[in-house]
Design a protein around this motif. Structure first.
Motif, PDB file in Angstrom:
ATOM      1  N   GLY A 215      -1.134  -3.346  -5.249  1.00 50.36           N
ATOM      2  CA  GLY A 215      -2.025  -4.288  -4.591  1.00 50.36           C
ATOM      3  C   GLY A 215      -1.442  -5.683  -4.613  1.00 50.36           C
ATOM      4  O   GLY A 215      -0.300  -5.896  -5.029  1.00 50.36           O
TER       5      GLY A 215
ATOM      6  N   ARG B 224       6.779   1.860 -13.907  1.00 48.63           N
ATOM      7  CA  ARG B 224       7.474   2.352 -12.722  1.00 48.63           C
ATOM      8  C   ARG B 224       8.813   1.672 -12.502  1.00 48.63           C
ATOM      9  O   ARG B 224       9.435   1.820 -11.438  1.00 48.63           O
TER      10      ARG B 224
ATOM     11  N   SER C 141       0.822  -1.204   0.000  1.00 52.45           N
ATOM     12  CA  SER C 141       0.000   0.000   0.000  1.00 52.45           C
ATOM     13  C   SER C 141       0.863   1.264   0.000  1.00 52.45           C
ATOM     14  O   SER C 141       0.441   2.300  -0.518  1.00 52.45           O
ATOM     15  N   THR C 142       2.090   1.171   0.532  1.00 45.69           N
ATOM     16  CA  THR C 142       2.973   2.342   0.506  1.00 45.69           C
ATOM     17  C   THR C 142       3.463   2.637  -0.913  1.00 45.69           C
ATOM     18  O   THR C 142       3.872   3.748  -1.206  1.00 45.69           O
ATOM     19  N   TYR C 143       3.416   1.655  -1.779  1.00 44.81           N
ATOM     20  CA  TYR C 143       3.772   1.851  -3.197  1.00 44.81           C
ATOM     21  C   TYR C 143       2.529   2.133  -4.049  1.00 44.81           C
ATOM     22  O   TYR C 143       2.628   2.256  -5.259  1.00 44.81           O
ATOM     23  N   ARG C 144       1.374   2.127  -3.411  1.00 45.13           N
ATOM     24  CA  ARG C 144       0.098   2.142  -4.127  1.00 45.13           C
ATOM     25  C   ARG C 144      -0.021   0.964  -5.091  1.00 45.13           C
ATOM     26  O   ARG C 144      -0.501   1.099  -6.220  1.00 45.13           O
TER      27      ARG C 144
ATOM     28  N   GLN D 261       1.806  -1.253 -15.212  1.00 37.02           N
ATOM     29  CA  GLN D 261       2.165  -0.381 -14.083  1.00 37.02           C
ATOM     30  C   GLN D 261       3.552  -0.728 -13.558  1.00 37.02           C
ATOM     31  O   GLN D 261       4.360   0.167 -13.284  1.00 37.02           O
TER      32      GLN D 261
END
Lengths: 162, 162
Positions: A46, A88, A41-44, A84
């Motif tokens: 899942g 990234r 969640s800190t990287y957005r 994604q």
DNA sequence: TTTTATATGTCAACATGACTGACATAAAGT
DNA sequence: ACTTTATGTCAGTCATGTTGACATATAAAA
């Protein structure tokens, strides 16, 4: 009222045993995913990102089709997650040398780093459970889980475990 | 390139063992949910409905708060699923006799029927895996899964398994 | 060489199930 | 009387899955 658990009927005993086995798997999976979920969640990201990163890390150079077969999701579901990860800089694709239609999947350095961060607490949890249960129990755990896997996939998985 | 699996470093061996334990849990959970998922789709229900129906069936008269604690989801997530199950007659609520704020949860007859349909193939899969692995392996499976559960919940679960 | 099959990507539209945050009500406890 | 608890609900968002259609590059077969 009849107390199911102390009923002498062996079918009731058996069903209770099976239901406990089912619940245990639910609870274990619930908690086993909780550590990586927090980090993700800190990287957005899942859970789906974790799965992709895990399997690409374990099988560098795997094809998209192979990853799809493992995850049992559709191409479109994977493609969102994969693009994604690529955008990234955690995953990169290289054209296959033999079959140039294939896009072989690799973790980048950041990808390897991410994978490690995610798997460390998960490995620690499994290590603790293994340690507390003992080697014999671990063997049983593996046997039963292997038996829960659908026949067609069991052979493939066994091979990767050599 | 170094072959990880034949490396003599015991840490690498250990990590490989842990990673296999992690993957096995992923694969087993993936296939273990596949049978009920198929049936659920014919009702236009999802996995969350199954979880609710399962735990209400196992704990008739449980409160909403208890169910939330087991599922580890938010009130809002559960409420959608629960109101669908109530609207369609699979679950009913009764006011608590002692504490009238509570809405005690029960399966209706249709709910019991649904729960059976969902759990039958799942129980069959677990039964097969248990049978093939043997009683000793089942004991190990239970031990390890119990160890994977977070400490705070393990005690509660053990109690319900008496 | 033409045709067919495969590997992959992409677009649009949709469903499910999770989340946060805010607010409301009834009943219990202090 | 006041506070806390158990529950419900509204609005909005996000992640992750789905189907179906179509496009492109490349490999394999006829």
């Amino acid at each position: 009222m009849t107390d199911i658990k102390s009923n002498a009927n062996p079918l009731f005993l058996r069903e209770e045993e099976l239901r406990q086995g089912i619940e245990l798997l639910f609870y274990a999976y619930r908690d086993f995913t909780s550590d990586p979920d927090e980090i993700l969640s800190t990287y957005r990201f899942g859970r789906a990102h974790h799965r992709a990163v895990h399997f690409i890390g374990r099988n560098p150079g795997m094809t998209v089709a192979e990853l799809l077969a493992i995850l049992r999701i559709t191409k479109q579901s994977l493609s969102r997650v994969l693009s994604q990860l690529i955008d990234r800089g955690f995953v990169e694709q290289k054209k296959g040398a033999e079959d140039r239609r294939q896009r072989l999947l690799y973790l980048t350095e950041s990808g390897i780093d991410l994978e490690l961060r995610l798997s460390q607490p998960q490995q620690a949890r499994v290590a603790r459970a293994y340690r507390e249960a003992g080697a014999e129990a671990v063997e049983g755990y593996r046997k039963v889980l292997m038996g829960l896997i659908k026949d067609d996939d069991r052979a493939r998985i066994k091979k990767t475990f050599r």
